[in-house]
Write a protein that holds these residues in place. Sequence first.
Motif, PDB file in Angstrom:
ATOM      1  N   LYS A  87    -102.853 -40.470 -47.974  1.00 33.68           N
ATOM      2  CA  LYS A  87    -102.388 -41.692 -48.635  1.00 33.68           C
ATOM      3  C   LYS A  87    -101.449 -42.475 -47.743  1.00 33.68           C
ATOM      4  N   GLU A  88    -100.545 -41.780 -47.065  1.00 32.67           N
ATOM      5  CA  GLU A  88     -99.591 -42.466 -46.190  1.00 32.67           C
ATOM      6  C   GLU A  88    -100.299 -43.092 -45.001  1.00 32.67           C
ATOM      7  N   ILE A  89    -101.291 -42.402 -44.453  1.00 29.13           N
ATOM      8  CA  ILE A  89    -102.045 -42.961 -43.335  1.00 29.13           C
ATOM      9  C   ILE A  89    -102.753 -44.241 -43.752  1.00 29.13           C
ATOM     10  N   VAL A  90    -103.408 -44.214 -44.906  1.00 28.84           N
ATOM     11  CA  VAL A  90    -104.124 -45.394 -45.398  1.00 28.84           C
ATOM     12  C   VAL A  90    -103.157 -46.551 -45.625  1.00 28.84           C
ATOM     13  N   GLU A  91    -101.996 -46.268 -46.209  1.00 28.01           N
ATOM     14  CA  GLU A  91    -101.011 -47.325 -46.443  1.00 28.01           C
ATOM     15  C   GLU A  91    -100.536 -47.932 -45.132  1.00 28.01           C
ATOM     16  N   ARG A  92    -100.321 -47.101 -44.127  1.00 28.12           N
ATOM     17  CA  ARG A  92     -99.844 -47.618 -42.838  1.00 28.12           C
ATOM     18  C   ARG A  92    -100.912 -48.428 -42.123  1.00 28.12           C
ATOM     19  N   ILE A  93    -102.172 -48.065 -42.301  1.00 31.21           N
ATOM     20  CA  ILE A  93    -103.243 -48.878 -41.727  1.00 31.21           C
ATOM     21  C   ILE A  93    -103.277 -50.241 -42.406  1.00 31.21           C
ATOM     22  N   ARG A  94    -103.111 -50.255 -43.704  1.00 31.50           N
ATOM     23  CA  ARG A  94    -103.117 -51.532 -44.428  1.00 31.50           C
ATOM     24  C   ARG A  94    -101.924 -52.401 -44.044  1.00 31.50           C
ATOM     25  N   ARG A  95    -100.809 -51.768 -43.632  1.00 27.90           N
ATOM     26  CA  ARG A  95     -99.633 -52.528 -43.197  1.00 27.90           C
ATOM     27  C   ARG A  95     -99.667 -52.803 -41.695  1.00 27.90           C
TER      28      ARG A  95
END
Length: 304
Positions: free
Chosen positions: A130-138
Motif C-alpha cells: 500500500k505504501e509503495i502504491v501511494e508513493r508511486i501515485r505521489r
Amino acid sequence: MLFRQLEYFVALARERHFARAAAACYVSQPALSEAIRKLEHELGVPLVRRARTFEGLTPEGERLVLWARRILADREALEHEVRALRTGLTGELRIGVIPAASSTLARLTDPFCTDHPLLRVRVRTSLRSKEIVERIRRFELDAGIVYASGVDTAGLTLTPLYRERHVLVAGNALVAGRTAPITWADALEFPMCLLPKGMRGRQLIDDALATIGLTATPQLESDSVTTLLEHARTGRWACIVGQPWVATLGPTAQVRVFDLADPVVTAQIALVTTADEPASVLAGALVETARGLDFGPAPRPVTG
C-alpha cells in the motif's frame, strides 16, 4: 509560474516545516516563503495555513500539490527522454520493494543495470504494498514490487513477475524423524516466528489458517524475513516464508524445508508503475526488462 516555486511548495508539503523544506531545497527560509507567497498570488488562492509555524495546507493547497507533483514529474521525465535521445538512459530510478521480494530483486535490477550502465538505481526495502502504491501515485517512487492482490492499483500498470508459494522452514531439532508432508496443524506445534500482523505475507498465512479453523500465535514476530530464517537456523524455531527465500539458505545442516498443503498458500508478485502518458522513460525501460525475463518456478524446498 516557475518550476522552482513548485519545487518549494512540494518540499513544504512533504516536510510539513518551513525550515526543513528550505534546507531540503538548499535555500534560506525567507526565500522559500517568499517564493510560495508569489505562487499563491499568481494562482489566486491560498496554499498554506500560516501562524507562527506551518499549520498545514489549505484545502486548495491539498488539491494543487497533486498537480505540482505531476508537473515536476513530467518535467523530470522530459529531461530523461531528451538525455536518452542523446546518450542513452541516464538519471535515477527509484524502486520500492516489499520484504517478500527483496531476495529476488537482483534478478530484475542486475540485467536492467547491465543494459543501462549510465543509470543509477535507488532501492527502498521493507515497504508495504500500500505504501509503495501511494508513493508511486505521489511521484515519490518510479516503480515498485508488490503483492498484486490486497492493494488498490487502479490507474496503475501491473507487470506480473512470479508466483511465490509459502513453505515451512524448521530447525532440525524440531523435525527430527519427521517425513513429508507436514500439515498446518503440525507446523503450529513448533516454536513459531512469523511476520507481524498487518503485513501481507502474514495476512496470507492467517487467511489460510482461518479456512481450516486454526490460528497462529507466534512467540516471536519480525518484519525481517532474514531475522525469521536466522532464528530457524538455531535449530529451535520454525517459520513460514515465501519459497524464493529458500535459495538464500544455501547449504545448511540446521534446517529442513517442507511444503505446506491443504491449503496451499500462493501469491502473485508484480512490478507496478504509473499508467500516465507520456510514461516515465526510466520506468518504461524497467517494465521492458521485466517482460523479457523468465523468473521460472520458485526454488523447490531443499529437504522434506
